[in-house]
Design an enzyme around this catalytic site. Structure first.
Site, short mmCIF file in Angstrom:
data_model
loop_
_atom_site.label_atom_id
_atom_site.label_comp_id
_atom_site.label_asym_id
_atom_site.label_seq_id
_atom_site.Cartn_x
_atom_site.Cartn_y
_atom_site.Cartn_z
N ASP A 57 0.87 -1.17 0.02
CA ASP A 57 -0.05 0.09 0.05
C ASP A 57 0.88 1.38 -0.01
OD1 ASP A 57 -2.32 1.52 0.09
OD2 ASP A 57 -2.66 1.30 2.05
N GLY A 58 0.30 2.21 -0.48
CA GLY A 58 0.89 3.64 -0.41
C GLY A 58 -0.15 4.46 0.03
N GLU A 83 2.50 3.70 -3.75
CA GLU A 83 1.83 2.44 -4.33
C GLU A 83 3.03 1.56 -4.89
OE1 GLU A 83 -1.51 3.92 -5.81
OE2 GLU A 83 -2.77 3.93 -4.04
N ASP A 100 -4.70 -2.53 -3.01
CA ASP A 100 -5.97 -2.03 -3.20
C ASP A 100 -5.98 -0.87 -4.61
OD1 ASP A 100 -4.90 0.27 -1.98
OD2 ASP A 100 -6.17 0.02 -0.36
N HIS A 130 -9.87 -0.71 2.79
CA HIS A 130 -10.72 -0.18 3.92
C HIS A 130 -12.08 -1.04 4.15
CE1 HIS A 130 -8.06 3.05 4.25
NE2 HIS A 130 -7.89 3.51 3.05
N ASP A 142 -1.84 -0.63 5.37
CA ASP A 142 -2.34 0.83 5.38
C ASP A 142 -1.81 1.45 6.69
OD1 ASP A 142 -4.11 2.98 4.33
OD2 ASP A 142 -4.87 2.74 6.33
#
Length: 291
Positions: free
Chosen positions: A6-7, A43, A65, A121, A131
């Site tokens: 994730d970023g 990301e 995501d 989320h 995250d």
């Protein structure tokens, strides 16, 4: 092996940025970021670092995501490569240095890499964990508790972006970027050898060298490990091609200034075997034989 990436950029775009990866077995994770950046740079950095952190002979599933990061890593880059890294509007591809690095990492792996999109989320355990890592680093670097930590390709993409103004770049990274820039113009004893004729230790490639060096380097780990830049390397290495192979400087001792990029496994005692590490040359000076 399944890994979530994730970023995160606070106030995206151009807020403090973080990236992170975490595997699904509880044995590994990493995170970094910069004082400026975007979600997309974060990301992509997360994907690149996840690839580099896991053995090439292990099948890897990367969950993200970010449809952008997945498409860059799997679909879009194929067309961009055909078009000379230009997009459909004939404009340079954004974040191209990271994307090229991802492409090289995937191509060099012995086992396959699969990307899986997951909804962010939405209660996914590992998506939530990564995250927290990325957001946490972005927060920490934003308030000055942590320094910037990106792969070198991440710094290159960030500094080429519209968000480079005011970005805080660590001193060791500035030195490495400077060495990379000067290496393109070096006119030393290596300049009379085309890249095709050079041993692979001087060419950035993922092919295995025919005669890999066997030098064992001793890494000195400081007691305070608050920054990754505090690592030090000592030990004898062999640089190829040697001056004796050059038609210009066959009988002279050379003083070389540059940066060696390493990607090695380090055992618990700090030992590693360096093979085919790219040398980015800043300057080469001819010394007298007495030196």
């Amino acid at each position: 092996m399944t890994v979530s990436t994730d970023g995160s950029a606070l106030g995206n775009p151009n807020g403090p940025m973080g990236w992170g990866w975490v595997d699904h077995y509880g044995s590994g994770c990493d995170a970094g970021g910069a004082s400026n950046g975007t979600n997309q740079i974060g990301e992509l950095c997360a994907v690149l670092q996840a690839l580099r952190a896991h053995p090439s002979d292990v099948s890897l599933v990367i969950e993200s995501d970010s449809k952008y990061a997945i498409q860059c890593s799997t679909v879009w880059l194929k067309g961009w490569k055909r078009n000379g890294w230009k997009n459909s509007k004939k404009q340079p591809v954004k974040n191209v240095e990271i994307i090229k690095a991802i492409d090289r990492e995937i191509a060099s792996r012995e086992a396959p890499v699969k990307f899986v999109w997951v909804k962010g989320h939405a209660g996914n355990e590992f998506n939530e964990k990564v995250d927290i890592l990325a957001h946490g680093y972005a927060t920490a670097v934003g308030n000055g508790r942590k320094s910037g930590y990106l792969p070198i390709e991440g710094w290159q993409s960030l500094l080429a972006s519209p968000y480079a103004a005011g970005v805080s770049v660590p001193a060791d990274v500035r030195a490495q970027l400077s060495a990379s820039s000067h290496a393109r113009n070096e006119t030393s004893f290596l300049s009379d050898r085309s890249s095709a004729a050079r041993p692979q230790s001087l060419v950035h490639t993922h092919e295995k060298p025919k005669e890999p060096a066997q030098d064992v380097l001793d890494f000195a780990l400081p007691e305070e490990q608050t920054s990754r830049s505090q690592l030090a390397v000592s030990g004898a290495i062999r640089i190829t091609p040697p001056p004796s192979s050059s038609s210009t400087h066959p009988d002279h001792v050379m003083h070389v200034t540059g940066t060696v990029s390493i990607d090695v496994a380090v055992d618990s005692e700090g030992n590693a075997i360096l093979r085919n590490a790219p040398l980015q040359i800043d300057r080469v000076e001819r010394l007298s034989n007495n030196n």
